[in-house]
Structure formats: C-alpha cells, structure tokens
Design a protein around this motif. Structure first.
Motif, PDB file in Angstrom:
ATOM      1  N   UNK B  52       0.781  -1.149   0.054  1.00 19.14           N
ATOM      2  CA  UNK B  52      -0.124   0.019  -0.067  1.00 19.14           C
ATOM      3  C   UNK B  52       0.777   1.316  -0.110  1.00 19.14           C
ATOM      4  N   UNK B  53       2.182   1.148   0.561  1.00 21.16           N
ATOM      5  CA  UNK B  53       3.003   2.256   0.321  1.00 21.16           C
ATOM      6  C   UNK B  53       4.427   1.863  -0.541  1.00 21.16           C
ATOM      7  N   UNK B  54       5.015   2.757  -1.079  1.00 21.32           N
ATOM      8  CA  UNK B  54       6.012   2.202  -1.905  1.00 21.32           C
ATOM      9  C   UNK B  54       7.524   2.885  -0.905  1.00 21.32           C
ATOM     10  N   UNK B  69       1.674  -6.452  -7.245  1.00 23.44           N
ATOM     11  CA  UNK B  69       0.060  -6.800  -6.980  1.00 23.44           C
ATOM     12  C   UNK B  69       0.140  -8.310  -6.825  1.00 23.44           C
ATOM     13  N   UNK B  72       0.479  -9.673  -3.220  1.00 25.19           N
ATOM     14  CA  UNK B  72      -0.494  -9.472  -2.298  1.00 25.19           C
ATOM     15  C   UNK B  72      -1.508 -10.832  -2.025  1.00 25.19           C
ATOM     16  N   UNK B  73      -1.194 -11.699  -2.918  1.00 29.03           N
ATOM     17  CA  UNK B  73      -1.773 -12.911  -2.774  1.00 29.03           C
ATOM     18  C   UNK B  73      -1.197 -13.908  -1.500  1.00 29.03           C
ATOM     19  N   UNK B  83     -11.292   0.131   8.261  1.00 32.37           N
ATOM     20  CA  UNK B  83     -11.184   0.295   6.764  1.00 32.37           C
ATOM     21  C   UNK B  83     -12.370  -0.359   6.163  1.00 32.37           C
ATOM     22  N   UNK B  85     -16.037  -1.163   4.523  1.00 32.91           N
ATOM     23  CA  UNK B  85     -17.203  -0.136   4.107  1.00 32.91           C
ATOM     24  C   UNK B  85     -18.362  -0.010   5.285  1.00 32.91           C
ATOM     25  N   UNK B  96     -17.353 -10.256   0.040  1.00 35.39           N
ATOM     26  CA  UNK B  96     -16.275  -9.555  -0.766  1.00 35.39           C
ATOM     27  C   UNK B  96     -15.010 -10.180  -0.657  1.00 35.39           C
ATOM     28  N   UNK B 101     -10.511 -13.029  -2.929  1.00 31.49           N
ATOM     29  CA  UNK B 101      -9.327 -13.748  -2.311  1.00 31.49           C
ATOM     30  C   UNK B 101      -9.481 -15.285  -2.613  1.00 31.49           C
TER      31      UNK B 101
ATOM     32  N   UNK C  64     -11.361   6.039  -2.546  1.00 30.41           N
ATOM     33  CA  UNK C  64     -10.613   4.784  -2.352  1.00 30.41           C
ATOM     34  C   UNK C  64      -9.096   5.354  -2.385  1.00 30.41           C
ATOM     35  N   UNK C  71      -8.253   0.851   1.542  1.00 28.63           N
ATOM     36  CA  UNK C  71      -7.577  -0.424   1.406  1.00 28.63           C
ATOM     37  C   UNK C  71      -8.224  -1.725   1.130  1.00 28.63           C
ATOM     38  N   UNK C  72      -9.573  -1.687   1.253  1.00 27.03           N
ATOM     39  CA  UNK C  72     -10.504  -2.799   1.168  1.00 27.03           C
ATOM     40  C   UNK C  72     -10.139  -3.166  -0.726  1.00 27.03           C
ATOM     41  N   UNK C  73      -9.926  -2.170  -1.464  1.00 28.17           N
ATOM     42  CA  UNK C  73      -9.931  -2.296  -2.952  1.00 28.17           C
ATOM     43  C   UNK C  73      -8.343  -2.537  -3.089  1.00 28.17           C
ATOM     44  N   UNK C  74      -7.537  -1.536  -2.512  1.00 24.95           N
ATOM     45  CA  UNK C  74      -6.119  -1.739  -2.954  1.00 24.95           C
ATOM     46  C   UNK C  74      -5.244  -3.044  -2.379  1.00 24.95           C
ATOM     47  N   UNK C  75      -5.904  -3.478  -1.246  1.00 28.48           N
ATOM     48  CA  UNK C  75      -5.239  -4.773  -0.760  1.00 28.48           C
ATOM     49  C   UNK C  75      -5.237  -6.157  -1.771  1.00 28.48           C
ATOM     50  N   UNK C  76      -6.527  -5.950  -2.527  1.00 25.81           N
ATOM     51  CA  UNK C  76      -6.777  -7.009  -3.320  1.00 25.81           C
ATOM     52  C   UNK C  76      -5.702  -7.196  -4.111  1.00 25.81           C
ATOM     53  N   UNK C  77      -5.460  -8.515  -4.707  1.00 18.94           N
ATOM     54  CA  UNK C  77      -4.334  -8.892  -5.593  1.00 18.94           C
ATOM     55  C   UNK C  77      -4.891  -8.568  -6.946  1.00 18.94           C
ATOM     56  N   UNK C  78      -4.932  -7.264  -7.324  1.00 15.99           N
ATOM     57  CA  UNK C  78      -5.479  -6.656  -8.789  1.00 15.99           C
ATOM     58  C   UNK C  78      -4.336  -5.576  -9.039  1.00 15.99           C
ATOM     59  N   UNK C  79      -4.003  -5.758 -10.164  1.00  8.13           N
ATOM     60  CA  UNK C  79      -2.936  -4.992 -10.730  1.00  8.13           C
ATOM     61  C   UNK C  79      -3.655  -3.307 -10.817  1.00  8.13           C
ATOM     62  N   UNK C 254       0.611   1.010  -9.585  1.00  4.96           N
ATOM     63  CA  UNK C 254       1.270  -0.356  -9.403  1.00  4.96           C
ATOM     64  C   UNK C 254       2.759   0.094  -8.653  1.00  4.96           C
ATOM     65  N   UNK C 255       3.223   1.356  -9.209  1.00  6.45           N
ATOM     66  CA  UNK C 255       4.669   1.488  -8.695  1.00  6.45           C
ATOM     67  C   UNK C 255       4.862   2.523  -7.580  1.00  6.45           C
ATOM     68  N   UNK C 257       2.341   4.311  -5.462  1.00  6.51           N
ATOM     69  CA  UNK C 257       1.306   4.933  -4.555  1.00  6.51           C
ATOM     70  C   UNK C 257       1.533   4.847  -3.301  1.00  6.51           C
ATOM     71  N   UNK C 258       1.085   5.681  -2.573  1.00  4.97           N
ATOM     72  CA  UNK C 258       1.190   6.069  -1.109  1.00  4.97           C
ATOM     73  C   UNK C 258      -0.208   6.093  -0.525  1.00  4.97           C
ATOM     74  N   UNK C 259      -0.925   5.294  -0.082  1.00 10.65           N
ATOM     75  CA  UNK C 259      -2.494   5.224   0.331  1.00 10.65           C
ATOM     76  C   UNK C 259      -2.330   5.778   1.813  1.00 10.65           C
TER      77      UNK C 259
END
Lengths: 123, 232, 259
Positions: B52-54, B69, B72-73, B83, B85, B96, B101, C64, C71-79, C254-255, C257-259
């Motif tokens: 979530x942070x780089x 990404x 994250x799996x 966090x 909803x 969800x 997952x 988001x 986080x709900x969205x960005x934690x998921x393993x989607x690019x 992808x590269x 982001x700082x949420x």
C-alpha cells in the motif's frame, strides 16, 4: 495458568508439568495434548510448547510414540528421580534463604520441628 | 514455504524518515512481535509489505518475489484503522473477501464469527470498537495466506475482547505461516510471541528470540521495552 | 475485473436508489402542476443527474485513494491497471444507466405533456418522425446519432481518465502535498493544457491531408459517414489519450502509490 513474564515461559510450563507428574495430577503413561492444543489451552506460543515437550523428552520425562502423540513416562523410577530432584532444589533454596537470615543447620532443623504443624499450607 | 526478507528498507516522507535501513528476515512457523511506540514505523513497515506504500529504497522479497500486486496474494494485512465499508453488513464483507481472495475460508470465518457472537446481519457502521476489532482479526486470519500482518489488533479493545482476539491468533497459527503482530501493548501479547522486533524511530533496535531475551536479561519483554522506550 | 465492477455498484446502489426515489417523488409532485411542471422537471433533473454523475465518478475514485476504506480495494491482488480500468468501466456503465433513466423520464413526462395539452398520442406521428429520421429526410439519420454518441463516449472516457490520472498523480508523485483536492484540480488543468497542446500539433500535421478528403455529399449535406470522417481525428486523439492516461494511472498505482 498465570505466567511470570520475567522468566522464560518454557521453563514455567516445564516446571508445572513436572509438578503435576510428581503430585499425581498427571498419571504415568498418560497422553499429553498436542503442542497445538496445549498452546491454545495455555494461550501461549506453539513453539514454546514444542520446546517444552522437546526438553522434557531429553530429560526422559516425556516420550513420543510416532504418529500417536506425546506421553508421560511410565517409569516409576524416573518419576521418583524427578521428585527427588525437585525436593533437592526446594531444600537448596530453603537452606540458602535461611542461611541468609542467620540460621545454622541445627537451628533450621529445630525451626522445622517447632513450626511444621503451624505453617499455613498454600493450596 | 513462506519467506519474508526485508533488505535495507528505507521510507522517506517529505518531512521525516519513517524507516531507516531496516533489514529483517522472517521465517515460517513463527509469530513475530513488531514493538515500538506510536510513530516508530510499525505501520509504515506493514504497509510497504502489504503493497500500500512504496519504499524509497531497499527491497522486500515475499516468497522470493519482489513486491507487486502478485505478492498481495500471499499477504493478509489487517490495518489498524477501520477500513471496512460502513454501509456493508458483516455478511457482505465476507462475500467481498470470498470474491476477491481465492484463499478465503468462508466457513472458517463463519465458525469464528459464530464463536465470538458477531452476527452476520450486523451493519459495519453500528459495530462497537471491540466488535470491529474482532471482525477485522477474523477476516484477516480467515485467509489461508502465507504472511499475516496484524497492525495493533488489541488497540482500543476491552480486556475480554483482547482475550478473544489472542485466542483467534493462537488458533490460526500454522507451521508454514508467518504471523507479524504490531503493538505497543507488550505485556498482553508477549507470551504469544516467538521473536520480537523493536523499532525505534524507524530503525531496528533489537531483533531477538523472546525466550532468550527473558533468559539473558531475567526480565519480561515488556520490562525491556520500557527500558528502551521509557514509560510511554 | 467483473468482481471489481460488481462491488463498485454494490457500494453505490443505496445512494443511487435514494436519488432515483427523490427524483420520482419530485416528478410526481411537479406532475400535479401540469405540463409546465413536467417540463421544468425534465430540465432540472437533467442538470441534477449530470451533477450527481460527475460528483459520483470523482468520489468513487477519490474515496478509494484518500479514505481508509480504499484499503479494501487496494489490498486485493489486482494490478493497478485492472483497478483503474474497472473504475473507468464502472463510470461508463453508470453514465449509460443514468442516460437510460433520463430517457425513461422523458418518455413518461413526454407522454404526460402530450396528454395534458389535450392532444391524443398519435403513434403514427411518432413512427413517421422516426421514419423521417431513419430515411434522412430531416437532414440527419440514426447514423449521425450513432456517430455523435460515439464521439460523446470518446469524449466522456477521455475526460474521466484525465480526472482519474490527475488524482493518481497527486496521490503518488505528490502524496505529501496538502490541499489534495485543489492540487488534483491544478494537475487536471495542466494535463488538459498539455493534451490540447499535443493534439493541436497533431491536427496541424494532419489538416493538410485531411482537407483533401471530400465529406460533403452531392446534396450539400454531410452524410453519417462524412460526419464520422470529420470527427475521426478527434475521436482517435481522445482514444489514444484515454489509453495513454489509463496506462500512466495504472503504472503509478502499481509502482508509486502511497495510500
């Protein structure tokens, strides 16, 4: 079980199992819970319990039957040895403490003779 | 085989450095305590690992893969913030997770929620802070992931709920899993930990087996924590 | 991707249904004021829907990026590419859905207006009008409408991607800067300025060639195909722009982001 976090937890669990064996709360040959269940029961780390079992196996107090689990030794002799070792430890602590209070050996024995029946037993 | 290697990780923000050259090696089958006061970099470290942070520099390898990404799996992260909803019901959150997952164990989550008495038709915005904390822990641990990152799971939670949360964590232990728990409430959780990491102002102050520490220093982890950080 | 879009709609269906119910109530109320009320409803609701749509698609992404629920969205393993594309698709589908809603309101109110002004609904008239449109006797036909819709769609997509890219840039490269909303807007203006600069260069290059293409038919009218030819460079620019910006957004998510 309450733990004193100042002392390694595995030592406290080992001590407690030993006491339960000597006091007869845990019977010779009795099956111990799995490390997983025991850690859950005590609310402590799994590896701590695994270490307890390993150390107690090294001391021949527990033994593992492959695929069956961990058991308490069936050897009466082993348990007697354990009782003897624990008593020796206790008396060592006692003597050291009494000496610090200025008691001689003779005084200590006399003190026990007099006080034995008056001492409040901690349950 | 779960593995998490952090190598010379640095995270700079515009006006401060959150992580300074952090190198840590996490092994499977262990529960780690990430300990330090607020602002010591615990959350930042977790957020970097969770993607979530780089990071500004350095590397993080998860199961021998660079962060992306895809990693994250392998990582199940429980943020300390609420966090979820707010308009969702508990059951919607479970759905969800199930949809997002592949490793989410729906039945396992149902069992756990049942045992802690959180009902499926409760609305997130109506949950008490204790219920939210328990729900978040259940959700994170219901994923069959390799690495769990639990950020302050005991924060703002009453004593009973703390016990429940610690029970859920012990129950979820696995020999091929890495569990990392960040907290500043050391005494409550120290008996769950294999290894402790002290973070001080973004740097690793101590990385040591908890039992060894007690043996060597004749002191609780909490006692040592207080020595290092003072009584805050 | 379908899951992502599905949850975008699950998250907004409550708000959307509330808006629709309010609109319906307002419409029923204004119907009691006669045809004039109905007319004013059509004007007001068009404006309201447009404002709602704009606010909603911005909020959908901005929440988001800026709220903890992201986080709900960005934690998921989607690019990042998948996430930004699903947002974009959601926005487009939502746009069509709202257009459809408005169309239904037009039908209802249109019917009402005709009836209340004492006229019978003459279906043969309507069919005739449609027929006129189709045969092109009004000067344009369904083809023209289609071309216009296509151009509008391209414009919409390009617009949304520009907005989203501005927000992504602010949340990645400039994640430390305060007044995020305002800053995003400045980035949005800068991107637009840059894009119009680039596209004007592009038009300058192609115009000499393009002017030679004959788009006016013998009747002096522009055919649908001709219209498509006229709008083609613009549509192409918009599509290239949308693809490029989506790529940039995806890359940054992808590269950097700082949420």
């Amino acid at each position: 079980m309450e733990f004193n976090n100042n002392i390694p937890i595995y030592l406290q669990v080992m001590e407690r199992i030993k006491q339960d064996i000597v006091s007869g709360k845990l019977k010779p040959g009795e099956k111990m819970p799995s490390s997983r269940d025991y850690s859950y029961e005590l609310g402590i780390n799994f590896n701590t319990v695994a270490r307890v079992y390993k150390e107690l196996e090294n001391e021949k107090i527990l033994f593992t039957k492959r695929g069956l689990g961990t058991f308490i030794t069936e050897s009466k002799e082993q348990i007697e040895d354990l009782r003897y070792a624990m008593a020796k430890n206790l008396i060592a602590t006692f003597v050291e403490g009494m000496e610090q209070l200025g008691y001689s050996k003779k005084d200590m024995i006399k003190f026990i003779e007099i006080q034995y029946n008056n001492i409040e037993r901690i349950e | 085989m779960s593995r998490l290697i952090i190598n010379e990780l640095t995270k700079k923000y515009y006006n401060k450095i959150a992580l300074r050259n952090v190198s840590l090696n996490f092994e499977q089958g262990k529960i780690y305590g990430l300990l330090g006061p607020n602002g010591s970099g615990k959350t930042t470290l977790m957020k970097v690992v969770a993607g979530l942070h780089k990071q500004t520099s350095g590397h993080v390898l998860i199961n021998d893969q660079d962060l992306s990404y895809k990693t994250k799996t392998y990582v199940s992260y429980m943020p300390t913030e609420n966090y979820l909803y707010p308009s969702f019901k508990v059951v919607d959150i479970l759905k969800f997770y199930k949809d997002m997952y592949k490793d989410f164990r729906y039945e396992y989550a149902l069992d756990l929620l049942n045992s802690i008495n959180v009902k499926l038709d409760y609305k997130i915005s109506n949950l008490s802070s204790g219920e939210t904390a328990k729900l978040k822990t259940v959700i994170a641990l219901s994923r069959d992931a390799d690495i769990y990152l639990l950020d302050e799971p005991l924060n703002g939670v009453d004593v009973l709920a703390r016990d429940t949360i610690m029970d859920i964590i012990t129950k979820s232990y696995g020999e091929n899993k890495i569990i990392i728990i960040s907290t500043h409430l050391v005494s409550e959780i120290e008996k769950l930990l294999d290894t402790v990491v002290f973070l001080k102002e973004g740097a690793v102050e101590l990385f040591c087996d908890a039992e060894e520490l007690r043996q060597e220093r004749q002191m609780s982890v909490e006692g040592i924590y207080k020595e290092v950080f003072g009584n805050d | 991707m379908i899951s992502l879009i599905k949850y975008e709609f699950i998250r907004k269906y409550k708000l959307a249904s509330m808006i629709l119910i309010t609109m319906l109530a307002l419409n029923l109320f204004l119907l009691t004021k006669g045809a004039g009320g109905s007319m004013s409803f059509l004007v007001v609701s068009l404006l309201a829907l447009f404002v709602f749509y704009l606010a909603d698609i911005i909020k959908m992404y901005s929440d988001d990026l800026n709220k903890k629920t992201g986080y709900m969205l960005f934690m998921t393993p989607n690019s990042g590419y998948k996430i930004i594309s699903s947002k974009l698709l959601t926005a487009v589908i939502e746009g069509f859905a709202l257009l459809l809603v408005y169309f239904i309101f037009i039908l209802i109110n249109g019917t009402y207006i005709i009836i209340s002004t004492g006229n019978e609904i003459d279906y043969s008239q309507i069919i005739k009008a449609v027929d006129n449109l189709l045969s092109g006797s009004l000067g344009f036909n369904l083809g023209h409408v289609l071309v216009f819709l296509l151009a509008a769609l391209a414009f919409l997509i390009a617009f949304i991607t520009t907005v989203y890219t501005a927000m992504t840039i602010r949340k990645s490269i400039f994640s430390e800067i305060k007044f995020g909303g305002l800053f995003s807007f400045i980035i949005f203006l800068l991107i637009n300025w840059l894009l119009s600069f680039l596209s004007s260069k592009f038009y300058d290059i192609i115009t000499p060639y393009y002017n030679t293409v004959d788009t006016i038919s013998g009747t002096g009218r522009v055919s649908a195909g001709g219209l498509a030819m006229i709008l083609l460079p613009m549509i192409a620019v918009l599509i290239i722009q949308a693809v490029a910006l989506t790529g940039i957004s995806g890359y940054l998510l992808e590269k950097k982001i700082n949420l």
